[in-house]
Each structure stands twice: as C-alpha cells, then as structure tokens.
Design a protein around this motif. Structure first.
Motif, PDB file in Angstrom:
ATOM      1  N   ALA A  99       0.839  -1.193   0.000  1.00 22.00           N
ATOM      2  CA  ALA A  99       0.000   0.000   0.000  1.00 22.00           C
ATOM      3  C   ALA A  99       0.878   1.249   0.000  1.00 22.00           C
ATOM      4  CB  ALA A  99      -0.921   0.006   1.210  1.00 22.00           C
ATOM      5  N   GLY A 100       0.483   2.221  -0.809  1.00 23.64           N
ATOM      6  CA  GLY A 100       1.266   3.434  -0.954  1.00 23.64           C
ATOM      7  C   GLY A 100       2.264   3.377  -2.101  1.00 23.64           C
ATOM      8  N   GLY A 101       2.467   2.203  -2.651  1.00 22.68           N
ATOM      9  CA  GLY A 101       3.422   2.037  -3.728  1.00 22.68           C
ATOM     10  C   GLY A 101       2.847   2.373  -5.089  1.00 22.68           C
ATOM     11  N   SER A 102       3.644   2.108  -6.121  1.00 25.75           N
ATOM     12  CA  SER A 102       3.268   2.445  -7.497  1.00 25.75           C
ATOM     13  C   SER A 102       3.518   1.273  -8.436  1.00 25.75           C
ATOM     14  CB  SER A 102       4.088   3.643  -7.996  1.00 25.75           C
ATOM     15  OG  SER A 102       3.846   4.795  -7.220  1.00 25.75           O
ATOM     16  N   LEU A 103       2.746   1.248  -9.495  1.00 26.12           N
ATOM     17  CA  LEU A 103       2.949   0.312 -10.595  1.00 26.12           C
ATOM     18  C   LEU A 103       2.587   1.023 -11.887  1.00 26.12           C
ATOM     19  CD1 LEU A 103       1.329  -3.088  -9.460  1.00 26.12           C
ATOM     20  CD2 LEU A 103       3.755  -2.682  -9.904  1.00 26.12           C
ATOM     21  N   ARG A 104       3.192   0.594 -12.980  1.00 25.40           N
ATOM     22  CA  ARG A 104       2.796   1.094 -14.292  1.00 25.40           C
ATOM     23  C   ARG A 104       2.394  -0.087 -15.166  1.00 25.40           C
ATOM     24  NH1 ARG A 104       5.904   4.457 -19.090  1.00 25.40           N
ATOM     25  NH2 ARG A 104       6.926   2.434 -19.426  1.00 25.40           N
ATOM     26  N   LEU A 105       1.168  -0.069 -15.612  1.00 22.79           N
ATOM     27  CA  LEU A 105       0.666  -1.080 -16.528  1.00 22.79           C
ATOM     28  C   LEU A 105       0.848  -0.603 -17.967  1.00 22.79           C
ATOM     29  CD1 LEU A 105      -2.706  -2.087 -14.807  1.00 22.79           C
ATOM     30  CD2 LEU A 105      -0.389  -2.928 -14.359  1.00 22.79           C
ATOM     31  N   SER A 106       1.129  -1.555 -18.833  1.00 23.28           N
ATOM     32  CA  SER A 106       1.239  -1.267 -20.264  1.00 23.28           C
ATOM     33  C   SER A 106       0.273  -2.148 -21.027  1.00 23.28           C
ATOM     34  CB  SER A 106       2.669  -1.533 -20.762  1.00 23.28           C
ATOM     35  OG  SER A 106       3.607  -0.742 -20.083  1.00 23.28           O
ATOM     36  N   CYS A 107      -0.183  -1.645 -22.152  1.00 25.70           N
ATOM     37  CA  CYS A 107      -1.054  -2.413 -23.035  1.00 25.70           C
ATOM     38  C   CYS A 107      -0.581  -2.186 -24.463  1.00 25.70           C
ATOM     39  CB  CYS A 107      -2.498  -1.985 -22.873  1.00 25.70           C
ATOM     40  SG  CYS A 107      -3.634  -2.730 -24.084  1.00 25.70           S
ATOM     41  N   ALA A 108      -0.067  -3.247 -25.060  1.00 24.53           N
ATOM     42  CA  ALA A 108       0.397  -3.175 -26.445  1.00 24.53           C
ATOM     43  C   ALA A 108      -0.706  -3.666 -27.366  1.00 24.53           C
ATOM     44  CB  ALA A 108       1.645  -4.017 -26.615  1.00 24.53           C
ATOM     45  N   ALA A 109      -0.971  -2.894 -28.399  1.00 23.69           N
ATOM     46  CA  ALA A 109      -2.051  -3.219 -29.327  1.00 23.69           C
ATOM     47  C   ALA A 109      -1.521  -3.529 -30.711  1.00 23.69           C
ATOM     48  CB  ALA A 109      -3.029  -2.058 -29.404  1.00 23.69           C
ATOM     49  N   SER A 110      -2.165  -4.474 -31.366  1.00 31.67           N
ATOM     50  CA  SER A 110      -1.857  -4.735 -32.769  1.00 31.67           C
ATOM     51  C   SER A 110      -2.763  -3.851 -33.623  1.00 31.67           C
ATOM     52  CB  SER A 110      -2.095  -6.207 -33.103  1.00 31.67           C
ATOM     53  OG  SER A 110      -3.482  -6.500 -32.977  1.00 31.67           O
ATOM     54  N   GLY A 111      -2.481  -3.782 -34.911  1.00 30.52           N
ATOM     55  CA  GLY A 111      -3.358  -3.009 -35.795  1.00 30.52           C
ATOM     56  C   GLY A 111      -2.759  -1.682 -36.191  1.00 30.52           C
ATOM     57  N   ARG A 112      -3.098  -1.262 -37.413  1.00 27.45           N
ATOM     58  CA  ARG A 112      -2.514  -0.051 -37.964  1.00 27.45           C
ATOM     59  C   ARG A 112      -3.310   1.204 -37.649  1.00 27.45           C
ATOM     60  NH1 ARG A 112      -1.881  -2.171 -44.011  1.00 27.45           N
ATOM     61  NH2 ARG A 112      -3.759  -3.257 -43.373  1.00 27.45           N
ATOM     62  N   THR A 113      -4.475   1.038 -37.001  1.00 26.38           N
ATOM     63  CA  THR A 113      -5.312   2.206 -36.748  1.00 26.38           C
ATOM     64  C   THR A 113      -5.460   2.485 -35.264  1.00 26.38           C
ATOM     65  OG1 THR A 113      -7.257   0.768 -36.917  1.00 26.38           O
ATOM     66  CG2 THR A 113      -6.606   1.988 -38.891  1.00 26.38           C
ATOM     67  N   PHE A 114      -4.464   2.061 -34.492  1.00 27.29           N
ATOM     68  CA  PHE A 114      -4.499   2.260 -33.037  1.00 27.29           C
ATOM     69  C   PHE A 114      -4.744   3.716 -32.695  1.00 27.29           C
ATOM     70  CE2 PHE A 114      -3.403   1.659 -28.653  1.00 27.29           C
ATOM     71  CZ  PHE A 114      -2.655   2.770 -28.289  1.00 27.29           C
ATOM     72  N   SER A 115      -4.141   4.627 -33.435  1.00 26.64           N
ATOM     73  CA  SER A 115      -4.220   6.048 -33.101  1.00 26.64           C
ATOM     74  C   SER A 115      -5.638   6.593 -33.172  1.00 26.64           C
ATOM     75  CB  SER A 115      -3.305   6.859 -34.020  1.00 26.64           C
ATOM     76  OG  SER A 115      -3.721   6.737 -35.358  1.00 26.64           O
ATOM     77  N   THR A 116      -6.545   5.878 -33.803  1.00 23.38           N
ATOM     78  CA  THR A 116      -7.934   6.341 -33.920  1.00 23.38           C
ATOM     79  C   THR A 116      -8.849   5.762 -32.842  1.00 23.38           C
ATOM     80  OG1 THR A 116      -8.637   4.552 -35.387  1.00 23.38           O
ATOM     81  CG2 THR A 116      -7.640   6.484 -36.426  1.00 23.38           C
ATOM     82  N   TYR A 117      -8.334   4.855 -32.026  1.00 20.07           N
ATOM     83  CA  TYR A 117      -9.153   4.184 -31.027  1.00 20.07           C
ATOM     84  C   TYR A 117      -9.238   4.974 -29.734  1.00 20.07           C
ATOM     85  CZ  TYR A 117      -8.173  -0.030 -33.853  1.00 20.07           C
ATOM     86  OH  TYR A 117      -8.031  -0.936 -34.864  1.00 20.07           O
ATOM     87  N   THR A 118     -10.364   4.881 -29.068  1.00 21.97           N
ATOM     88  CA  THR A 118     -10.436   5.226 -27.658  1.00 21.97           C
ATOM     89  C   THR A 118      -9.939   4.009 -26.885  1.00 21.97           C
ATOM     90  OG1 THR A 118     -12.272   6.774 -27.883  1.00 21.97           O
ATOM     91  CG2 THR A 118     -11.983   5.719 -25.740  1.00 21.97           C
ATOM     92  N   MET A 119      -9.054   4.247 -25.924  1.00 22.22           N
ATOM     93  CA  MET A 119      -8.493   3.154 -25.134  1.00 22.22           C
ATOM     94  C   MET A 119      -8.894   3.306 -23.675  1.00 22.22           C
ATOM     95  SD  MET A 119      -6.935   1.331 -27.356  1.00 22.22           S
ATOM     96  CE  MET A 119      -6.094   0.204 -26.236  1.00 22.22           C
ATOM     97  N   GLY A 120      -9.185   2.185 -23.049  1.00 24.92           N
ATOM     98  CA  GLY A 120      -9.617   2.247 -21.666  1.00 24.92           C
ATOM     99  C   GLY A 120      -8.975   1.173 -20.813  1.00 24.92           C
TER     100      GLY A 120
END
Length: 125
Positions: free
Chosen positions: A14-35
């Motif tokens: 508790a009190g610590g930090s983490l960073r999650l990553s999500c790698a996506a395939s596809g050429r139109t990633f920049s047009t997606y809403t990501m959640g």
C-alpha cells in the motif's frame, strides 16, 4: 482484428506504485479510444480510466488524482500509471479498445469491442 496484451501487474505494498502497459496490434491504433477496467474477485468489471484518440482523459472517481492514463501512438501502447495504491485497488486490470473512436461515454463498458486477457494487481496492506 485487434489484439491487446497487458503487462506490468504484480504485488506491491500500500502506498506504492505500478505502471501497466497495453500493447495493441493493428494499424489504426491512433484512432481508437483506449480504456482500462478492473475486476476484483466476486465483483463486476468496473471502469478505471480512458483516453480518446485526441488525448482527452476520463477517470473513475475512486482513482482520480492517483492514476494517470497515457498513450504513445507510435508504439501502439497505452499506459496506466498507478500511484498511492490501496488494498482496494487489488483486481485484474484489463485493457480495452473502442474501435469507433467515440469520445463520449468513455466509461461505458459496452462501448469497447476489444479486450485484453488482463493482468493481476495485488496491493498488500
């Protein structure tokens, strides 16, 4: 077809930090809403944070001020920086993509049409 792969989960105090990553395939990633969503044991999957194609962000009240969502379109990757973690943040965290790129109602689970397999985050007290 879009494939999403989360990483970065783990066990933290508790009190610590983490960073999650999500790698996506596809050429139109920049047009997606990501959640990011999460599901604790025995509970419904709930919204955590989202980012539109233009960089607008939206957070659940329970994480606002502690979590930050970001994206790097050149890497087809979205991140979730989690600070000041609490035991109640313990859950499986899922990355999701809305291929329509809608910027409204980004917190609505049914708007997302692609999901990752999830990564476990455990916060000990």
């Amino acid at each position: 077809q879009v494939q999403l792969a989360e990483s970065g989960g783990g066990l933290v105090q508790a009190g610590g930090s983490l960073r999650l990553s999500c790698a996506a395939s596809g050429r139109t990633f920049s047009t997606y809403t990501m959640g990011w969503f999460r599901q604790a044991a025995g509970k419904e999957r709930e919204f955590v944070a989202a980012i539109s194609w233009s960089g607008n962000t939206y957070y659940a009240g329970s994480v606002k001020g502690r979590f930050t969502i970001s994206r790097v379109n050149a890497k087809n990757t979205v991140y979730l920086q989690m600070n000041s973690l609490k035991p109640e943040d313990t859950a499986v965290y899922y990355c999701a993509a809305d291929s329509s790129g809608a910027a409204q109602a980004m917190g609505v689970k049914s708007h997302y049409d692609y999901w990752g397999q999830g990564t476990q985050v455990t916060v000990s007290s």
